[in-house]
Design an enzyme around this catalytic site. Sequence first.
Site, short mmCIF file in Angstrom:
data_model
loop_
_atom_site.label_atom_id
_atom_site.label_comp_id
_atom_site.label_asym_id
_atom_site.label_seq_id
_atom_site.Cartn_x
_atom_site.Cartn_y
_atom_site.Cartn_z
N HIS A 1 0.71 -1.01 -0.08
CA HIS A 1 0.24 0.23 -0.05
C HIS A 1 0.83 1.24 -0.37
O HIS A 1 1.92 1.21 0.56
CB HIS A 1 -0.93 0.15 1.23
N ASP B 1 -7.99 -5.52 0.16
CA ASP B 1 -8.45 -6.19 -0.88
C ASP B 1 -8.03 -7.85 -0.64
O ASP B 1 -8.30 -8.26 -1.62
CB ASP B 1 -8.04 -5.59 -2.34
N1 CMC Z 1 4.01 -7.71 -4.92
C1 CMC Z 1 5.48 -7.42 -5.12
N2 CMC Z 1 6.25 -6.48 -5.05
C2 CMC Z 1 5.64 -5.09 -4.42
C3 CMC Z 1 4.25 -5.26 -4.18
C4 CMC Z 1 3.50 -6.27 -4.43
N3 CMC Z 1 2.16 -6.50 -4.16
N4 CMC Z 1 3.97 -4.02 -3.91
C5 CMC Z 1 4.80 -3.20 -4.08
N5 CMC Z 1 6.14 -4.12 -4.56
C6 CMC Z 1 7.33 -3.87 -4.51
C7 CMC Z 1 7.64 -2.89 -5.75
O1 CMC Z 1 7.88 -3.53 -6.82
C8 CMC Z 1 8.87 -2.00 -5.41
O2 CMC Z 1 9.94 -2.63 -5.41
P1 CMC Z 1 11.47 -1.76 -5.58
O3 CMC Z 1 11.44 -0.83 -4.64
O4 CMC Z 1 12.48 -2.89 -5.61
O5 CMC Z 1 11.12 -1.25 -7.03
C9 CMC Z 1 8.37 -1.56 -3.91
O6 CMC Z 1 7.60 -2.53 -3.30
C10 CMC Z 1 7.66 -0.40 -3.51
O7 CMC Z 1 6.48 -0.30 -4.35
P2 CMC Z 1 5.68 0.74 -5.35
O8 CMC Z 1 5.13 0.36 -6.33
O9 CMC Z 1 6.94 1.88 -5.39
O10 CMC Z 1 4.85 1.29 -4.14
P3 CMC Z 1 3.51 2.24 -4.42
O11 CMC Z 1 3.37 3.00 -3.25
O12 CMC Z 1 3.80 3.05 -5.72
O13 CMC Z 1 2.62 1.12 -4.55
C11 CMC Z 1 0.74 -0.29 -4.56
C12 CMC Z 1 1.30 0.83 -3.93
C13 CMC Z 1 -0.76 -0.63 -3.78
C14 CMC Z 1 -0.05 0.28 -5.94
C15 CMC Z 1 1.55 -1.42 -4.99
O14 CMC Z 1 1.89 -1.96 -3.53
C16 CMC Z 1 0.68 -2.61 -5.38
O15 CMC Z 1 0.78 -2.63 -6.60
N6 CMC Z 1 0.08 -3.49 -4.82
C17 CMC Z 1 -0.62 -4.50 -5.42
C18 CMC Z 1 -2.33 -4.07 -6.00
C19 CMC Z 1 -2.99 -3.72 -4.63
O16 CMC Z 1 -3.08 -4.71 -3.95
N7 CMC Z 1 -3.69 -2.62 -4.66
C20 CMC Z 1 -4.69 -2.43 -3.70
C21 CMC Z 1 -4.33 -0.96 -2.91
S1 CMC Z 1 -5.20 -1.04 -1.49
C22 CMC Z 1 -6.73 -0.40 -2.19
C23 CMC Z 1 -6.92 0.87 -2.55
O17 CMC Z 1 -6.74 1.83 -1.74
O18 CMC Z 1 -7.37 1.01 -3.61
#
Ligand code: CMC
Length: 427
Positions: free
Chosen positions: A305, A362
Amino acid sequence: MGDQAKLSAGDQTADFAVLKGSVGPDVVDIRKLYADTGMFTFDPGFTSTASCESALTYIDGEEGVLLHRGYPIGQLAESSSFMEVSYLLLNGELPSQQEMTDFNYTISRHTMVHEQLLQFYKGFRRDAHPMAVMCGVVGALSAFYHDSTDISDPEHRRISSHRLIAKMPTIAAAAYKFAIGQPFLYPDNSLSYTGNFLRMTFGVPAEEYELHPAVERAMDRIFILHADHEQNASTSTVRLAGSSGANPFACIAAGIACLWGPAHGGANEAALNMLREIGTPDKIPHYIERAKDKDDPFRLMGFGHRVYKNYDPRATVMQSTVREVLDALKVDDPLFETALQLEEIALNDDYFAEKKLFPNVDFYSGIILSAIGFPTTMFTVLFALARTVGWVAQWNEMISDPGQKIGRPRQLYTGPVQRDYVPLEKR
Ligand code: CMC
C-alpha cells in the site's frame, strides 16, 4: 511566528511556514515557492505532497491506524452501520437518534432513479464490464437531476450528495441485473440501505427475497471499510474534477473511472483472480518467487500500500469477517486456506518484510464477496458504491473551503526546445 523551513538552491534562499495538523506530519507551505524563487517542486505520484487540508480521515501508515472524524475504523466496523458512518463523514459528528432516523428516511426517499435512466442500460452490451456501465450511468445522472447541480448552493450540494449515496445501490444492482439478463428490481424502502441493495441484486420479482442477517451485516461492514481513505487516487480525481466547478455527478463518474484500475479499486478483483490462479497452497512458493522477480510483472495483488507500511487495519476486520460469512453460509472455500498460507509465507519472507508489504483491504474481501454470490467483475462496483460517500464528503469539504482553487499542477518539461516548422515536402 511558527516553525519555518528554509530552502537553499544555488544563490537563492527562501523561508516557508511549517503548518501543523491536529495529528500527523507537519507540512511545508510552498504555495509561494514559484513566486519567490521561480522553481517548482517535483513529486510524481504525490508521494510527499499534501494536496489539500481535510478534517475527514486520518491515516498513520506506519502504525496501521485509520480514523474517520477521529473514530477508529475497527470500532466503527464493529459497532456502527454504513449509514451512520456516512452521516459522520458528511456532517463531522455521530448523529443523535433523531438525526439518524431522519438521515435514514432522507436517503431511503432518494433510492429510485429516473425511469428513463433505466433505458440507458439497454445501450450497453450485456458482456460490458459493470464498471464501464457505472462510469456511463453515474455520469448520466447530471443529465437528469438539473435541480441539484448548482454547486454554489449548499442546498443543491446537500441534495445531490444524498441522491448519489441513495441511488448508487440501485444503479449498481441494475448493472448486475443487466449483465445476467434478469429484470431490474425497484428499491424496497422498508429494508436497510444494505439489505435493500442485496435484495435488488440477488432478488427476483417472482418470489420473496430472504435476507440473511449475517450477510447483510458483513456487506454493511465491507461498505464501512471502503467508505473513505483520505486523498487516494480516485478521491484526488474527484477533487480535481470538482475544482473546476464540474457538477457532482460528473465528478463522481470521474472517481469511478479512476477507481477501476487494478492498482486501486480493481485490486480486489485481481486478488481473487490471483488466488484462483494459485489454487492450492503447494503453488504458493512459485508465485512468491514470481512476485519478487524484478523481470516478472506479477505482483501479489492485495499486498502493499502506498500509505500503510504495516498491517492495513481494514484487512484485520476483513479477515475476521471472512470466517463469519463462510460459517454463516456454510461455505467451505479452499481459497481461504490458500490466502491464509500465502499471507503467512509472505509475511515471513525478507523481501516483503524489507519493503513493508502487508495485506491490504483487498486481500480477503474477494473471498467474502464471492461467498455472498458476487462475480469478480462486481467487486470494484461495490467499492465504488461505498466510496461514493467519501467522495461526496470530500467534494463538499473542498467546495466549502474558501481557499479552494482549481487544481493545476505544473511539470518538469523534458521535450524539445523551440524549433522551426519544416514543411512536409522538405522532410
Ligand atoms: N508484490 C510484489 N512487490 C511489490 C508489491 C506487491 N504487491 N507492491 C509493491 N512491491 C514492491 C515494488 O516492486 C517496489 O519494489 P522496488 O523498491 O524494488 O522497486 C516496492 O515494493 C515499492 O512499491 P511501489 O510500487 O513503488 O509502491 P507504491 O506505493 O507506488 O504502490 C501499490 C502501492 C498499492 C500500487 C502496490 O503495492 C501494488 O501494486 N500492490 C498490488 C495492488 C493492490 O493490492 N492494490 C490495492 C491497494 S489498497 C486498495 C486501494 O486503496 O485502492
